[in-house]
Scaffold this motif. Structure first.
Motif, PDB file in Angstrom:
ATOM      1  N   UNK A 197       9.439 106.960  56.804  1.00  0.00           N
ATOM      2  CA  UNK A 197       9.510 106.130  55.593  1.00  0.00           C
ATOM      3  C   UNK A 197       8.957 104.749  55.943  1.00  0.00           C
ATOM      4  N   UNK A 198       8.276 104.142  54.981  1.00  0.00           N
ATOM      5  CA  UNK A 198       7.582 102.880  55.246  1.00  0.00           C
ATOM      6  C   UNK A 198       8.412 101.685  54.815  1.00  0.00           C
ATOM      7  N   UNK A 199       8.231 100.562  55.516  1.00  0.00           N
ATOM      8  CA  UNK A 199       8.827  99.290  55.090  1.00  0.00           C
ATOM      9  C   UNK A 199       8.061  98.775  53.889  1.00  0.00           C
ATOM     10  N   UNK A 200       8.718  98.559  52.757  1.00  0.00           N
ATOM     11  CA  UNK A 200       7.995  98.010  51.602  1.00  0.00           C
ATOM     12  C   UNK A 200       7.925  96.488  51.671  1.00  0.00           C
ATOM     13  N   UNK A 201       7.408  95.962  52.758  1.00  0.00           N
ATOM     14  CA  UNK A 201       7.278  94.505  52.848  1.00  0.00           C
ATOM     15  C   UNK A 201       5.871  94.048  52.473  1.00  0.00           C
ATOM     16  N   UNK A 231      28.356  92.314  70.031  1.00  0.00           N
ATOM     17  CA  UNK A 231      26.950  92.456  70.347  1.00  0.00           C
ATOM     18  C   UNK A 231      26.327  91.089  70.541  1.00  0.00           C
ATOM     19  N   UNK A 232      25.493  90.971  71.533  1.00  0.00           N
ATOM     20  CA  UNK A 232      24.745  89.734  71.734  1.00  0.00           C
ATOM     21  C   UNK A 232      23.342  90.101  72.176  1.00  0.00           C
ATOM     22  N   UNK A 233      22.348  89.465  71.603  1.00  0.00           N
ATOM     23  CA  UNK A 233      20.976  89.760  72.002  1.00  0.00           C
ATOM     24  C   UNK A 233      19.987  89.001  71.147  1.00  0.00           C
ATOM     25  N   UNK A 234      18.712  89.144  71.504  1.00  0.00           N
ATOM     26  CA  UNK A 234      17.611  88.519  70.743  1.00  0.00           C
ATOM     27  C   UNK A 234      17.218  89.486  69.652  1.00  0.00           C
ATOM     28  N   UNK A 235      17.363  89.050  68.398  1.00  0.00           N
ATOM     29  CA  UNK A 235      17.140  89.945  67.274  1.00  0.00           C
ATOM     30  C   UNK A 235      15.797  89.637  66.614  1.00  0.00           C
ATOM     31  N   UNK A 236      14.932  90.670  66.559  1.00  0.00           N
ATOM     32  CA  UNK A 236      13.667  90.516  65.822  1.00  0.00           C
ATOM     33  C   UNK A 236      13.845  91.129  64.437  1.00  0.00           C
ATOM     34  N   UNK A 237      13.726  90.321  63.371  1.00  0.00           N
ATOM     35  CA  UNK A 237      13.939  90.857  62.022  1.00  0.00           C
ATOM     36  C   UNK A 237      12.842  91.837  61.610  1.00  0.00           C
ATOM     37  N   UNK A 238      11.664  91.752  62.201  1.00  0.00           N
ATOM     38  CA  UNK A 238      10.601  92.702  61.840  1.00  0.00           C
ATOM     39  C   UNK A 238      10.831  94.063  62.479  1.00  0.00           C
ATOM     40  N   UNK A 273      13.667  92.237  56.621  1.00  0.00           N
ATOM     41  CA  UNK A 273      12.350  91.657  56.365  1.00  0.00           C
ATOM     42  C   UNK A 273      11.740  92.094  55.045  1.00  0.00           C
ATOM     43  N   UNK A 274      12.378  93.077  54.382  1.00  0.00           N
ATOM     44  CA  UNK A 274      12.035  93.346  52.983  1.00  0.00           C
ATOM     45  C   UNK A 274      12.595  92.212  52.118  1.00  0.00           C
ATOM     46  N   UNK A 275      13.804  91.757  52.474  1.00  0.00           N
ATOM     47  CA  UNK A 275      14.407  90.612  51.774  1.00  0.00           C
ATOM     48  C   UNK A 275      13.513  89.377  51.934  1.00  0.00           C
ATOM     49  N   UNK A 276      13.028  89.171  53.158  1.00  0.00           N
ATOM     50  CA  UNK A 276      12.144  88.033  53.439  1.00  0.00           C
ATOM     51  C   UNK A 276      10.854  88.130  52.625  1.00  0.00           C
TER      52      UNK A 276
END
Ligand SMILES: [Zn+2]
Length: 531
Positions: free
Chosen positions: A25-29, A137-144, A69-72
């Motif tokens: 399924x595709x990201x509709x961004x 949880x702790x970490x570097x989060x990439x929204x994409x 990132x759809x929200x973005x």
């Protein structure tokens, strides 16, 4: 290790000959582009092929709407998220429709309440199996990526897959899925099923990852007070939504009615999940572990394809080299674009979309080889036999040879589809196209027609060529459905139907009785002198 696991892949009802394939399924961004299209044309061709083989085949596609990132993207375009994803649904459906693709289920992960229920059910099952626990949880989060990275995974402080993104450090209480428990079982499954991951070399990367030890992954996200709530609420905790990959993968079950409809059992396990190489980890580790946890059989194959570039460049909205499938099919036609993608671009490895190559394929393969062959058969049958296709009466070595080539072509096409090497399937079919052209060159019906003493040889030639063309029409139907029907129409036959590969797809299994001329299949494209 439990001994039940290896037999769980074959729980499907043996009396129903079904086939189930899914596309990612595709990201509709942003609007869909040609880079999304190879995979979708591939799954559609496979579903059509399976239906020609007489199977009850289903295809699920959809949109991965629950991502931040759809929200973005909605914010960037100045509309609310619902308006944005509704607009994107129309754009994606229009693109697939322009390529001749109409899936049986098109799951929108936010808009479809059945999908929320299916995802929550899978979550409840994992929890009941003792595989979900709460931790920090702790970490570097990439929204994409919708993924967390460790320090060493970042490249100069940036996302390894998105060099423009500086991931955000996030710490929160989340639910975790105990992926680490499943390493041995996943390894055993991959070893016992060497075609689980196709093409086979891709499995080595997955095995290496498992051998390094699997880490549990977080499967929920805390809603942020400053952000619009978006996503599927976790059962029994309204303050958290499901991790977007957890629900995205569940789409494959939603598309066949899980959990309510017993119908899903007719199609599960899926025969093939077809995906891009960047999401192998989710489909070959997370998803099978989630299924094992839920007590569901594993898919038969995960088929991994490469990426498409455009004119040698990475396709990117920022560089502006995005090719719109609706525009390209409007310019060249649906079937030429499908043919080009399936034949010229290897499904397994990376490929390039090039207008010059598309035009070359159109002119050389479709206009010359295929179109001229049909045209010769139809026009000579009209000229020499008043449109009635004669029965072959005296087979020579040339006809025996052509019949053999037809059998080889059919087998090559079947092998190509089985291995998900569509380019080889079409190469095999093209052998029959070329050899039928050569057959006519060798028999020279235009000379035979000059002397009535050669009437039997002329009948045999025209009848045999028409029979080869009829088979070409059936074999090409998965890749070029509209063209197949146009070939059939000129041979005075009904459109290609489900089951025809099996019931009519061998030499002499049906007959062409008369021809119906209708002009060239593919008029040549005149190429401008400069590109
Ligand atoms: Zn990223």
């Amino acid at each position: 290790m439990e001994g039940t696991i290896l037999t769980m892949t074959d729980a499907r009802d043996p009396d129903r000959d079904t086939y189930y394939v899914t596309a990612a399924i595709d990201y509709p961004n942003g609007a869909p582009h040609i880079g999304h299209s190879l995979e979708k044309v591939g799954v559609d061709a496979m579903r059509r092929y399976q239906r020609l083989r007489g199977r009850d085949a289903r295809l699920t596609m959809g949109l991965d709407e629950n991502s931040q990132h759809v929200v973005t993207a909605a914010g960037r375009n100045g509309v609310d998220v619902q308006t944005w994803v509704d607009r994107m649904e129309s754009a994606f459906r229009a693109a697939w429709s322009s390529l001749g693709i109409e899936p049986d289920a098109f799951v929108r992960t936010n808009a479809d309440p059945r999908h929320a229920e299916a995802s929550r059910e899978l979550y409840r099952r994992a929890r009941a199996a003792g595989d979900i626990y709460r931790s920090t949880y702790a970490g570097w989060y990439c929204p994409n990526c919708n993924a967390y990275y460790t320090d060493d995974e970042l490249v100069e402080g940036r996302c390894p897959l998105h060099p423009s993104i500086v991931p955000e450090w996030l710490e929160e209480e989340n639910d975790f899925f105990a992926l680490s428990k499943y390493g041995d079982r996943l390894l055993a499954h991959i070893e016992a099923n060497p075609d689980f991951i196709l093409p086979r070399p891709r499995a080595a990367e997955v095995v290496a990852t498992i051998r390094q030890g699997l880490r549990d992954f977080s499967v929920s996200r805390a809603l942020k007070p400053d952000r619009e709530p978006w996503g599927i609420p976790v059962p029994s905790d309204d303050g958290q939504v499901l991790y977007v990959w957890f629900d995205a993968l569940t789409t494959y079950l939603t598309g066949i009615g899980f959990p309510d409809d017993d119908g899903y059992r007719a199609y599960w396990p899926a025969d093939a999940h077809v995906i891009g190489k960047d999401i192998t980890r989710f489909h070959c580790l997370y998803w099978p572990a989630m299924l094992l946890s839920a007590g569901l059989p594993l898919p038969r194959h995960v088929v991994v394809h490469g990426f498409l570039t455009a004119e040698g460049q990475r396709i990117s909205t920022t560089t502006g080299n995005v090719i719109d499938p609706v525009a390209v099919t409007a310019e060249f036609g649906t079937d030429p674009v499908r043919y080009y993608l399936l034949r010229d671009v290897s499904f397994a490895s990376d490929g390039d979309f090039s207008r010059a190559n598309l035009i070359r394929r159109h002119n050389d393969d479709l206009a010359n080889d295929l179109g001229n062959l049909l045209n010769r058969i139809v026009s000579m049958t009209g000229r020499y036999r008043g449109g009635t296709v004669p029965e072959p009466v005296e087979e020579t070595e040339a006809e025996v040879d052509l019949r053999t080539v037809a059998g080889v072509a059919r087998q090559a096409a079947e092998d190509g589809f089985t291995a998900w090497t569509m380019d080889r399937a079409i190469d095999g079919i093209w052998t029959l196209v070329r050899r039928t052209n050569q057959y006519l060159e060798g028999r020279e019906p235009w000379k035979l027609a000059k002397d009535p003493a050669n009437a039997a040889a002329l009948d045999t030639t025209l009848g045999s060529a028409a029979e080869a063309m009829r088979l070409v029409g059936i074999y090409l139907a998965p890749a070029m459905p509209g063209t197949a029907d146009r070939i059939m129409a000129q041979l005075g036959l009904p459109p290609v139907a489900d089951g025809d590969w099996t019931s009519k797809g061998t030499w002499g299994a049906a007959r062409v009785s008369h021809v119906v001329p209708a002009g060239p299949l593919f008029p040549r494209i005149e190429v401008e002198p400069t590109a």
